[in-house]
Motif scaffolding. Sequence first.
Motif, mmCIF file in Angstrom:
data_model
loop_
_atom_site.group_PDB
_atom_site.id
_atom_site.type_symbol
_atom_site.label_atom_id
_atom_site.label_comp_id
_atom_site.label_asym_id
_atom_site.label_seq_id
_atom_site.Cartn_x
_atom_site.Cartn_y
_atom_site.Cartn_z
ATOM 1 N N ALA A 66 -15.435 0.302 -13.763
ATOM 2 C CA ALA A 66 -15.693 -0.381 -12.490
ATOM 3 C C ALA A 66 -15.149 -1.794 -12.625
ATOM 4 O O ALA A 66 -15.208 -2.388 -13.710
ATOM 5 N N ALA A 67 -14.596 -2.327 -11.545
ATOM 6 C CA ALA A 67 -14.030 -3.676 -11.559
ATOM 7 C C ALA A 67 -14.892 -4.596 -10.696
ATOM 8 O O ALA A 67 -15.336 -4.207 -9.614
ATOM 9 N N ILE A 68 -15.121 -5.806 -11.187
ATOM 10 C CA ILE A 68 -15.863 -6.818 -10.438
ATOM 11 C C ILE A 68 -15.018 -8.082 -10.407
ATOM 12 O O ILE A 68 -14.517 -8.541 -11.438
ATOM 13 N N ALA A 69 -14.850 -8.636 -9.200
ATOM 14 C CA ALA A 69 -14.027 -9.833 -9.007
ATOM 15 C C ALA A 69 -14.879 -10.981 -8.496
ATOM 16 O O ALA A 69 -15.635 -10.814 -7.539
ATOM 17 N N ASP A 70 -14.754 -12.132 -9.143
ATOM 18 C CA ASP A 70 -15.501 -13.287 -8.645
ATOM 19 C C ASP A 70 -14.723 -13.973 -7.537
ATOM 20 O O ASP A 70 -13.526 -13.718 -7.321
ATOM 21 N N THR A 71 -15.423 -14.859 -6.832
ATOM 22 C CA THR A 71 -14.804 -15.644 -5.772
ATOM 23 C C THR A 71 -13.681 -16.488 -6.369
ATOM 24 O O THR A 71 -13.890 -17.218 -7.333
ATOM 25 N N GLY A 72 -12.503 -16.377 -5.783
ATOM 26 C CA GLY A 72 -11.358 -17.122 -6.292
ATOM 27 C C GLY A 72 -10.104 -16.285 -6.190
ATOM 28 O O GLY A 72 -10.035 -15.325 -5.414
ATOM 29 N N ASP A 73 -9.119 -16.607 -6.991
ATOM 30 C CA ASP A 73 -7.862 -15.869 -6.935
ATOM 31 C C ASP A 73 -8.035 -14.422 -7.366
ATOM 32 O O ASP A 73 -7.235 -13.563 -7.008
ATOM 33 N N SER A 74 -9.104 -14.131 -8.119
ATOM 34 C CA SER A 74 -9.366 -12.737 -8.488
ATOM 35 C C SER A 74 -9.600 -11.874 -7.256
ATOM 36 O O SER A 74 -9.339 -10.663 -7.282
ATOM 37 N N TRP A 75 -10.144 -12.461 -6.177
ATOM 38 C CA TRP A 75 -10.253 -11.726 -4.911
ATOM 39 C C TRP A 75 -8.926 -11.057 -4.569
ATOM 40 O O TRP A 75 -8.859 -9.875 -4.243
ATOM 41 N N PHE A 76 -7.880 -11.859 -4.593
ATOM 42 C CA PHE A 76 -6.573 -11.412 -4.092
ATOM 43 C C PHE A 76 -5.870 -10.523 -5.106
ATOM 44 O O PHE A 76 -5.246 -9.526 -4.736
ATOM 45 N N ASN A 77 -5.967 -10.866 -6.379
ATOM 46 C CA ASN A 77 -5.327 -10.036 -7.397
ATOM 47 C C ASN A 77 -6.012 -8.683 -7.524
ATOM 48 O O ASN A 77 -5.341 -7.660 -7.706
ATOM 49 N N CYS A 78 -7.327 -8.661 -7.423
ATOM 50 C CA CYS A 78 -8.040 -7.378 -7.540
ATOM 51 C C CYS A 78 -7.871 -6.526 -6.295
ATOM 52 O O CYS A 78 -7.969 -5.292 -6.377
ATOM 53 N N TYR A 116 -15.885 -0.684 -7.554
ATOM 54 C CA TYR A 116 -15.303 -1.999 -7.275
ATOM 55 C C TYR A 116 -16.302 -2.809 -6.453
ATOM 56 O O TYR A 116 -16.857 -2.303 -5.467
ATOM 57 N N GLU A 117 -16.531 -4.052 -6.834
ATOM 58 C CA GLU A 117 -17.442 -4.921 -6.092
ATOM 59 C C GLU A 117 -16.941 -6.361 -6.104
ATOM 60 O O GLU A 117 -16.373 -6.829 -7.091
ATOM 61 N N PHE A 118 -17.132 -7.015 -4.963
ATOM 62 C CA PHE A 118 -17.025 -8.473 -4.912
ATOM 63 C C PHE A 118 -17.829 -8.959 -3.723
ATOM 64 O O PHE A 118 -18.260 -8.165 -2.884
ATOM 65 N N GLN A 119 -18.129 -10.231 -3.674
ATOM 66 C CA GLN A 119 -18.995 -10.784 -2.635
ATOM 67 C C GLN A 119 -18.166 -11.671 -1.717
ATOM 68 O O GLN A 119 -17.896 -12.814 -2.016
#
Length: 603
Positions: A423-435, A446-449
């Motif tokens: 499972a992939a988790i992306a934090d707020t930031g550029d990881s939003w866009f890359n993930c 997959y999760e992000f806020q």
Amino acid sequence: MDTKIGSLDACKPACNDVGCLPNGHVSVIQDSAPPITTCEATLGRHLARRLVQVGVTDVFSVPGDFNLTLLDHLIAESELNVIGCCNELNAGYAADGYARSRGVGACVVTFTVGGLSVLNAIAGAYSENLPLICIVGGPNSNDYGTNRILHHTIGLPDFSQELRCFQNLTCHQAVVNNLEDAHEQIDTAISTCLKESKPVYISISCNLSGIPHPTFSREPVPFSLSPRLSNKMGLEAAVEAAAEFLNKAVKPVLVGGPKLRVANAGEAFVELANACGYAFAVMPSAKGLVPEHHPHFIGTYWGAVSTAFCAEIVESADAYLFAGPIFNDYSSVGYSLLLKKDKAIILQPDRVIIGNGPAFGCVLMKDFLRELAKRIKHNHTSFENYDRIFVPDGKPVRGEPKEPLRVNILFEHVQKMLSGQTAAIADTGDSWFNCQKLKLPKGCGYEFQMQYGSIGWSVGATLGYAQAVPEKRVIACIGDGSFQMTAQEVSTMLRQGQKTIIFLINNGGYTIEVEIHDGPYNVIKNWNYTAFVDAIHNGEGKCWTTKVFCEEELIEAIETATGPKKDSLCFIEVIVHKDDTSKELLEWGSRVSAANSRPPNPQ
């Protein structure tokens, strides 16, 4: 653009199925539940058994003098694991991550100093429609109404400040300060949490948890939450109108939104996609809610920063059905979506709005999607158009040996790590866009806020998510700025024996803020992150850390993390240039900046 489409998301989220429990009112059930011993017939044990019944087997806590006795009784429940966190904010984030996987989460903190600390995480869970039970150890029941001043308060004899803060961020509040009503108050709060798919607040006086009471003398009868039903006439009318609207279109499309989760409508959305043959996409905050291996999936629709060729197909369509969208400034890229209200069917968890025409209430999303699938005509024009213009992704340009690592190279390797067991988790930031550009294999979480966008959310959420699904290996992509806010919870991951892989992307600051509005405040003090995690490890538990500066070192690190160290928590610090960002962040940042800097309207 008809910006009114951004305001179509006004209806309240529906109360839909959560954690495999149908919604509705609690039924009264007469059952012969077995009696329990007097020493176990306490408020604390009843609460513990209720949590286990609804699917919570791990509770995230921070001890304080008002909740210590309650924690004793939670620990005494053999099927409940009480996990001590480093602070209340992280405990709340962990319960958020747990709820995303299990369907419901819970945290336990102390009065006011703990309650106000966890509040930011509760707000995030509320914004994302997550069922989260926030339990607070409250003052002694004898102190209510006495005009006494207590510690852990702001120095006033009125104890209601914490309650008033929670009233706007939870769907139900229960202050349990007497045993006569405690059984009803707790059951009402927990069932409301499940029905509304929102956080609830339960305050329990510190002197009540261990006292036996006749209302707790039997095992709690499992909840029977009767399902909410669609209005049959409304459902038929909505389906008929929508079918007519879509069947006359030449190149219609489907777009899934984040409220597919609260509506428990992901499978119904796929049924419609199978039946209609349309190209379908997801909004960014719905990534992971529908299968990306579906043959007609075309990517993420995010306006100007969409997956390649996705926005062109969605915005050129002559009809689009949005299932559970949220149109805010972030998801609309600064209100710049090229959509028209008269072409849109907006489907909310309990409401359907068709173009500039009729609206239908009391129609549940999953019922509507399933019935529409039976009436829709197959039309694959939009997908054929996509297939015609699609060009496969190019590979990042390879540099010289030992060349400094680039972010796009990093995520090319992250992509190769994904499987149904991850499972992939992306934090707020550029990881939003890359993930967002990662292609999720079948079964990959997959999760992000996105709605709340709290920087630092991912560390606690990774703890909670990994605890909820120990069979999956979580891969978290976290920026250095985010990590500095909540880094302590790596300690709890180690205590729980988790085997998460954390990619710490060290680019020297708050990159997402830089692209919206730069200034010296976006530069942070650099840490020796691997040494920091090593210090937390302190020889206890399984942990492996490394720094990587180039692709060769990254490949070696991933091979180690997925090979010899596959049973360890692996922390990989990735050193990249401060200006190495995705092109999507550059575009998105400039548009959000423009939206933020609009001058006041003339008075």
